[in-house]
Design a protein around this motif. Structure first.
Motif, PDB file in Angstrom:
ATOM      1  N   SER A 104       0.885  -1.090   0.111  1.00 64.79           N
ATOM      2  CA  SER A 104       0.001   0.033   0.024  1.00 64.79           C
ATOM      3  C   SER A 104       0.752   1.335  -0.168  1.00 64.79           C
ATOM      4  N   LYS A 105       0.876   1.998  -1.130  1.00 68.73           N
ATOM      5  CA  LYS A 105       1.431   3.231  -1.238  1.00 68.73           C
ATOM      6  C   LYS A 105       0.718   4.455  -1.800  1.00 68.73           C
ATOM      7  N   GLY A 106       0.870   5.722  -1.324  1.00 67.39           N
ATOM      8  CA  GLY A 106      -0.063   6.672  -1.795  1.00 67.39           C
ATOM      9  C   GLY A 106      -0.138   7.969  -0.653  1.00 67.39           C
ATOM     10  N   GLU A 107      -0.618   8.915  -1.407  1.00 74.09           N
ATOM     11  CA  GLU A 107      -0.625  10.296  -0.383  1.00 74.09           C
ATOM     12  C   GLU A 107      -2.231  10.549  -0.663  1.00 74.09           C
ATOM     13  N   GLY A 108      -2.955  10.538   0.287  1.00 74.42           N
ATOM     14  CA  GLY A 108      -4.258  11.120   0.222  1.00 74.42           C
ATOM     15  C   GLY A 108      -5.067   9.920  -0.407  1.00 74.42           C
ATOM     16  N   ASP A 109      -6.301  10.418  -0.607  1.00 68.91           N
ATOM     17  CA  ASP A 109      -7.368   9.709  -1.331  1.00 68.91           C
ATOM     18  C   ASP A 109      -7.914   9.915  -2.743  1.00 68.91           C
ATOM     19  N   GLY A 110      -7.936   8.940  -3.582  1.00 70.38           N
ATOM     20  CA  GLY A 110      -8.445   9.204  -4.848  1.00 70.38           C
ATOM     21  C   GLY A 110      -9.944   9.633  -4.961  1.00 70.38           C
ATOM     22  N   ALA A 111     -10.550  10.115  -6.060  1.00 65.66           N
ATOM     23  CA  ALA A 111     -12.025  10.362  -5.940  1.00 65.66           C
ATOM     24  C   ALA A 111     -12.548   8.890  -6.728  1.00 65.66           C
ATOM     25  N   ASN A 134       6.076  -3.671 -10.630  1.00 62.32           N
ATOM     26  CA  ASN A 134       4.870  -3.212 -11.465  1.00 62.32           C
ATOM     27  C   ASN A 134       4.076  -2.295 -10.506  1.00 62.32           C
ATOM     28  N   LEU A 135       3.865  -2.681  -9.279  1.00 63.28           N
ATOM     29  CA  LEU A 135       2.893  -1.805  -8.373  1.00 63.28           C
ATOM     30  C   LEU A 135       3.678  -0.368  -8.192  1.00 63.28           C
ATOM     31  N   ASP A 136       4.917  -0.379  -8.077  1.00 63.83           N
ATOM     32  CA  ASP A 136       5.654   0.791  -8.074  1.00 63.83           C
ATOM     33  C   ASP A 136       5.648   1.829  -9.198  1.00 63.83           C
ATOM     34  N   ALA A 137       5.576   1.050 -10.481  1.00 65.77           N
ATOM     35  CA  ALA A 137       5.339   1.702 -11.798  1.00 65.77           C
ATOM     36  C   ALA A 137       4.029   2.406 -11.967  1.00 65.77           C
ATOM     37  N   LEU A 138       2.884   1.494 -11.365  1.00 74.45           N
ATOM     38  CA  LEU A 138       1.590   1.916 -11.517  1.00 74.45           C
ATOM     39  C   LEU A 138       1.418   3.364 -10.667  1.00 74.45           C
ATOM     40  N   ARG A 139       2.107   3.338  -9.406  1.00 72.09           N
ATOM     41  CA  ARG A 139       1.956   4.260  -8.486  1.00 72.09           C
ATOM     42  C   ARG A 139       2.779   5.747  -9.234  1.00 72.09           C
ATOM     43  N   GLU A 140       3.635   5.608 -10.248  1.00 70.60           N
ATOM     44  CA  GLU A 140       4.185   6.756 -10.716  1.00 70.60           C
ATOM     45  C   GLU A 140       3.455   7.157 -11.791  1.00 70.60           C
ATOM     46  N   VAL A 144      -2.567   9.040 -10.728  1.00 69.89           N
ATOM     47  CA  VAL A 144      -2.617   7.674  -9.693  1.00 69.89           C
ATOM     48  C   VAL A 144      -2.165   8.449  -8.285  1.00 69.89           C
ATOM     49  N   VAL A 145      -2.921   8.273  -7.357  1.00 70.86           N
ATOM     50  CA  VAL A 145      -2.391   8.635  -6.029  1.00 70.86           C
ATOM     51  C   VAL A 145      -2.474   7.388  -4.983  1.00 70.86           C
ATOM     52  N   GLY A 146      -2.768   6.434  -5.452  1.00 68.85           N
ATOM     53  CA  GLY A 146      -2.475   5.216  -4.414  1.00 68.85           C
ATOM     54  C   GLY A 146      -2.762   3.745  -5.065  1.00 68.85           C
ATOM     55  N   VAL A 147      -1.933   3.081  -4.600  1.00 67.22           N
ATOM     56  CA  VAL A 147      -2.078   1.708  -5.144  1.00 67.22           C
ATOM     57  C   VAL A 147      -1.943   0.741  -3.963  1.00 67.22           C
ATOM     58  N   HIS A 148      -2.843  -0.260  -4.038  1.00 72.79           N
ATOM     59  CA  HIS A 148      -2.941  -1.104  -2.855  1.00 72.79           C
ATOM     60  C   HIS A 148      -3.151  -2.598  -3.306  1.00 72.79           C
ATOM     61  N   LEU A 149      -2.376  -3.511  -2.780  1.00 69.92           N
ATOM     62  CA  LEU A 149      -2.511  -5.025  -3.044  1.00 69.92           C
ATOM     63  C   LEU A 149      -3.087  -5.680  -1.927  1.00 69.92           C
ATOM     64  N   LEU A 150      -3.993  -6.472  -1.918  1.00 71.18           N
ATOM     65  CA  LEU A 150      -4.891  -7.349  -0.860  1.00 71.18           C
ATOM     66  C   LEU A 150      -4.878  -8.597  -1.161  1.00 71.18           C
ATOM     67  N   ARG A 151      -4.441  -9.332  -0.137  1.00 71.06           N
ATOM     68  CA  ARG A 151      -4.348 -10.871  -0.358  1.00 71.06           C
ATOM     69  C   ARG A 151      -5.690 -11.401   0.567  1.00 71.06           C
ATOM     70  N   ILE A 177      -6.718  -8.692  -4.659  1.00 72.17           N
ATOM     71  CA  ILE A 177      -7.465  -7.710  -5.015  1.00 72.17           C
ATOM     72  C   ILE A 177      -6.321  -6.434  -5.354  1.00 72.17           C
ATOM     73  N   LEU A 178      -6.149  -5.993  -6.461  1.00 71.60           N
ATOM     74  CA  LEU A 178      -5.574  -4.572  -6.620  1.00 71.60           C
ATOM     75  C   LEU A 178      -6.599  -3.540  -6.771  1.00 71.60           C
ATOM     76  N   LEU A 179      -6.366  -2.671  -6.124  1.00 73.78           N
ATOM     77  CA  LEU A 179      -6.976  -1.320  -6.079  1.00 73.78           C
ATOM     78  C   LEU A 179      -5.899  -0.294  -6.602  1.00 73.78           C
ATOM     79  N   VAL A 180      -6.415   0.616  -7.309  1.00 74.65           N
ATOM     80  CA  VAL A 180      -5.733   1.756  -7.927  1.00 74.65           C
ATOM     81  C   VAL A 180      -6.641   3.229  -7.966  1.00 74.65           C
ATOM     82  N   GLU A 181      -6.176   3.788  -7.075  1.00 75.17           N
ATOM     83  CA  GLU A 181      -6.775   5.371  -6.749  1.00 75.17           C
ATOM     84  C   GLU A 181      -6.416   6.152  -7.643  1.00 75.17           C
ATOM     85  N   ALA A 182      -7.199   7.175  -8.069  1.00 76.04           N
ATOM     86  CA  ALA A 182      -6.875   8.348  -9.043  1.00 76.04           C
ATOM     87  C   ALA A 182      -7.649   9.548  -8.946  1.00 76.04           C
ATOM     88  N   THR A 183      -7.372  10.653  -9.316  1.00 76.19           N
ATOM     89  CA  THR A 183      -8.099  11.863  -9.242  1.00 76.19           C
ATOM     90  C   THR A 183      -9.113  11.816 -10.271  1.00 76.19           C
TER      91      THR A 183
END
Length: 233
Positions: A104-111, A134-140, A144-151, A177-183
């Motif tokens: 889980s990496k990110g700053e703030g919450d995406g809409a 790959n998740l680090d690359a998605l975050r960049e 995109v403001v957050g990327v989270h992988l859940l098992r 579950i992969l969650l990608v938050e964005a503006t």
């Protein structure tokens, strides 16, 4: 900074059209406040589909995955309110998975959030090792403001509870579950349109189109925002 805890309860559900107004009111006025008040729960959020099914995606952040099987939470599941009984029997196509947060990496919450329910034959430790870059690359990616992988936790479907019985049909679960938050939805559309091997190359993960969606935030409530005990009807 990322998600607010080490556990997540991820839920997708549809709702019968005639019961939808009641569902929307119940979810904000009773259900989410009641859940967030359970010891160890940190925050709840509800999203509505921009694309994908079922129509609603909800997730609850918890201090640890163990909270999602705690006596306090199970007691709540076994004592649904009259309003809960009225609404939950109209749920459709429910997917419900208790998860451990493994990335889980990110700053703030995406809409907006893209949700991808993944399956893989690779062992969890090996899968996480392959997917992290790959998740680090998605975050960049822009927007995109957050990327989270859940098992998904073993047995996350849980045992029989009064609330589960109301839904009438077994809940589906997800292994990962992969969650990608964005503006906005645009960067998420690009992610969902790509072949999953492009997004998570070399990980041997599968995610059919039916398990991908984009959802817009409707409501969020943190434990520190509770004004008092929730009212039950």
């Amino acid at each position: 900074m990322g998600l607010a805890g080490e556990g997540v309860l991820a839920i997708w559900n549809g709702i019968a059209a005639a019961a939808e107004p009641d569902f929307l009111s119940w979810h904000v006025r009773e259900h989410i406040p009641e859940r967030v008040a359970v010891p160890g729960f940190v925050r709840g959020r509800r999203y509505v589909a921009v694309r994908g099914e079922p129509k609603y995606f909800n997730f609850y952040e918890a201090e640890t995955p163990a909270v999602l099987a705690s006596p306090a939470y199970l007691a709540r599941l076994d004592d649904p309110s009259e309003w809960t009984k009225r609404v939950v029997r109209h749920f459709r196509d429910t997917s419900r998975t208790a998860c451990a947060v493994v990335y889980s990496k990110g700053e703030g919450d995406g809409a907006f959030v893209a949700t991808l329910r993944l399956a893989t034959e690779v062992l969890p430790s090996a899968f996480l090792g392959r997917v992290t870059g790959n998740l680090d690359a998605l975050r960049e990616r822009d927007g995109v403001v957050g990327v989270h992988l859940l098992r998904g936790e073993a047995g996350s479907g849980g045992g029989a509870t009064a609330e589960k019985a109301l839904r009438g049909e077994p809940d589906r679960t997800a292994a990962w579950i992969l969650l990608v938050e964005a503006t906005g939805p645009e960067p998420l559309e690009a992610i969902l349109a790509a072949d999953i091997d492009t997004v998570l190359g070399g990980t041997e993960a599968a995610c059919p189109p039916a398990d991908r969606g984009i959802y817009r935030l409707q409501y969020a409530l943190g434990r520190d925002q509770l004004s008092g005990p929730s009212l039950r009807r």
